[in-house]
Scaffold this motif. Structure first.
Motif, PDB file in Angstrom:
ATOM      1  N   ALA A  98       1.031  -1.163  -0.295  1.00 51.30           N
ATOM      2  CA  ALA A  98      -0.489   0.144   0.290  1.00 51.30           C
ATOM      3  C   ALA A  98       1.268   1.524  -0.110  1.00 51.30           C
ATOM      4  O   ALA A  98       0.120   2.394   0.279  1.00 51.30           O
ATOM      5  CB  ALA A  98      -1.491  -0.379   1.423  1.00 51.30           C
ATOM      6  N   GLY A  99       2.638   1.404  -0.325  1.00 51.12           N
ATOM      7  CA  GLY A  99       3.138   2.005  -0.118  1.00 51.12           C
ATOM      8  C   GLY A  99       2.986   2.752   1.232  1.00 51.12           C
ATOM      9  O   GLY A  99       2.534   2.354   2.522  1.00 51.12           O
ATOM     10  N   ALA A 100       3.804   4.125   1.442  1.00 58.14           N
ATOM     11  CA  ALA A 100       4.131   4.350   2.343  1.00 58.14           C
ATOM     12  C   ALA A 100       4.414   5.977   2.913  1.00 58.14           C
ATOM     13  O   ALA A 100       5.010   6.201   1.879  1.00 58.14           O
ATOM     14  CB  ALA A 100       5.247   3.778   3.516  1.00 58.14           C
ATOM     15  N   GLU A 101       4.002   6.268   4.238  1.00 61.58           N
ATOM     16  CA  GLU A 101       4.681   8.374   3.988  1.00 61.58           C
ATOM     17  C   GLU A 101       5.177   8.058   5.240  1.00 61.58           C
ATOM     18  O   GLU A 101       5.469   8.030   6.315  1.00 61.58           O
ATOM     19  CB  GLU A 101       3.428   9.238   4.876  1.00 61.58           C
ATOM     20  N   LEU A 102       6.924   9.217   5.277  1.00 69.85           N
ATOM     21  CA  LEU A 102       7.884   8.960   6.087  1.00 69.85           C
ATOM     22  C   LEU A 102       8.138  10.336   5.947  1.00 69.85           C
ATOM     23  O   LEU A 102       7.844  11.246   5.153  1.00 69.85           O
ATOM     24  CB  LEU A 102       9.002   8.445   5.318  1.00 69.85           C
ATOM     25  N   LEU A 103       7.952  10.889   7.874  1.00 65.55           N
ATOM     26  CA  LEU A 103       9.286  12.561   7.539  1.00 65.55           C
ATOM     27  C   LEU A 103      11.006  12.545   7.962  1.00 65.55           C
ATOM     28  O   LEU A 103      11.271  10.767   8.594  1.00 65.55           O
ATOM     29  CB  LEU A 103       8.620  12.714   8.665  1.00 65.55           C
ATOM     30  N   CYS A 104      11.009  12.488   6.695  1.00 66.95           N
ATOM     31  CA  CYS A 104      12.895  12.176   7.287  1.00 66.95           C
ATOM     32  C   CYS A 104      13.757  13.628   7.615  1.00 66.95           C
ATOM     33  O   CYS A 104      13.724  14.909   7.028  1.00 66.95           O
ATOM     34  CB  CYS A 104      13.130  11.969   5.844  1.00 66.95           C
ATOM     35  N   LEU A 105      14.259  13.034   8.811  1.00 65.37           N
ATOM     36  CA  LEU A 105      15.159  13.878   9.504  1.00 65.37           C
ATOM     37  C   LEU A 105      16.471  13.892   9.314  1.00 65.37           C
ATOM     38  O   LEU A 105      16.821  13.430  10.204  1.00 65.37           O
ATOM     39  CB  LEU A 105      14.767  14.646  10.614  1.00 65.37           C
ATOM     40  N   THR A 106      17.266  15.354   8.639  1.00 60.49           N
ATOM     41  CA  THR A 106      18.409  15.032   8.153  1.00 60.49           C
ATOM     42  C   THR A 106      19.597  15.522   9.047  1.00 60.49           C
ATOM     43  O   THR A 106      19.070  16.977   9.018  1.00 60.49           O
ATOM     44  CB  THR A 106      18.827  14.790   6.715  1.00 60.49           C
TER      45      THR A 106
END
Length: 310
Positions: A98-106
């Motif tokens: 179903a896919g995915a959603e991310l918040l990526c903090l670098t």
């Protein structure tokens, strides 16, 4: 700042399978001024996503919608889970059907963050709330010295401390206040200086005058023996500077711990011109004791990348 509200604490993945418990990213120095990027990422079904950026850069993936699988290892991450990883560790995330959603903090690597203002992170672990009668933190360390002016000059000029204030002299010529409140001879007098040393230490120095005082510094094996350990970003350069300082005596040679819970730690004892015992120390990240406990010893946020202590 991200606070993980998921069902479990965050997962730190590394090639050796290390895991730590952490909820607040500020504890890893992940504050706004250190961030290189904060991105919302939508992944299609079965999409594989790998961290990009410079080697050593740390990133946090916060799962807005899952599930995903971390590779290698196969750890499954679901909604509101948090994962920490570094570029160069070969870790990637793969979305499900179903896919995915991310918040990526670098976060910038140490070569960048060490030049930013020092931080004093909250390093407490996830313990039950303590009653208000329990000490929240250490406030200061107090040491008695034979010559207050000499000690203030040494700590400020050689070790980089800052003088906050002076007090005294305090005495009670006709009374018993000094014995009753401080445990010293009633005819004693004292002068005080408070210093700020580094990011976390308040150092209170006392010089007493009066009868009945022992005038020898305790050895490390005496009752009441003690030492003050100071962190060095660049251990070797700090040792060389101390060795060149008049009146400072290094005790033996700098040592490196070869095994045990603090393997890799470098240290050396030294004495000040008046004989007070101090220690210089530098420890690498990811020490062995961390594999067995959620407790983490405090370490300064600014550490030299690839420094002598690593």
């Amino acid at each position: 700042m991200i606070i993980n509200a998921g069902r479990r604490t965050a997962v730190l993945l590394a090639p050796d399978g290390e895991r730590v418990r952490i909820r607040c990213l500020a504890r890893r120095g992940m504050l706004h001024s250190e961030c290189e990027a904060a991105d919302r990422i939508d992944l299609g079904p079965w999409t594989r996503y790998a961290l990009t950026g410079r080697d050593g850069t740390e990133a946090a993936w916060y799962v807005l919608r899952g599930p995903l699988t971390a590779e290698p290892g196969g750890t499954v991450l679901r909604d509101r889970d948090l994962l920490l990883a570094r570029r160069g560790d070969g870790i990637a995330l793969r979305a499900g059907p179903a896919g995915a959603e991310l918040l990526c903090l670098t976060v910038a690597p140490p070569a960048v963050t060490r030049h930013l203002p020092p931080r004093t992170p909250d390093t407490t672990t996830e313990e039950p709330a303590m009653p208000p009668t329990t000490p929240a933190a250490a406030h200061h360390v107090g040491c008695t010295v034979p010559d207050l002016e000499q000690a203030v000059a040494f700590f400020t000029d050689v070790l980089g401390a800052q003088l906050a204030y002076r007090e005294g002299p305090y005495e009670d010529p006709g009374g018993d206040w000094m014995r009753r409140q401080l445990g010293v001879h009633p005819r004693s007098a004292v002068r005080i200086a408070m210093l700020r040393l580094g990011a976390t230490l308040n150092l209170e120095l006392f010089q007493y005058e009066g009868p009945g005082r022992r005038r020898e510094m305790p050895r490390n094996d005496d009752w009441g023996g003690h030492h003050l350990a100071l962190w060095a970003d660049d251990f070797d350069a700090s040792v060389r500077r101390l060795a060149a300082t008049p009146g400072v005596r290094l005790l033996g040679e700098p040592q490196r711990v070869g095994e045990g819970p603090i393997e890799g730690t470098r240290w050396v004892y030294f004495t000040t011109p008046w004989g007070m015992h101090l220690e210089l120390v530098h420890a690498p990240e990811g020490q062995p004791y961390e594999r067995d406990t959620a407790v983490r010893l405090f370490r300064p946020a600014r550490t030299a990348e690839g420094g002598a202590g690593r």
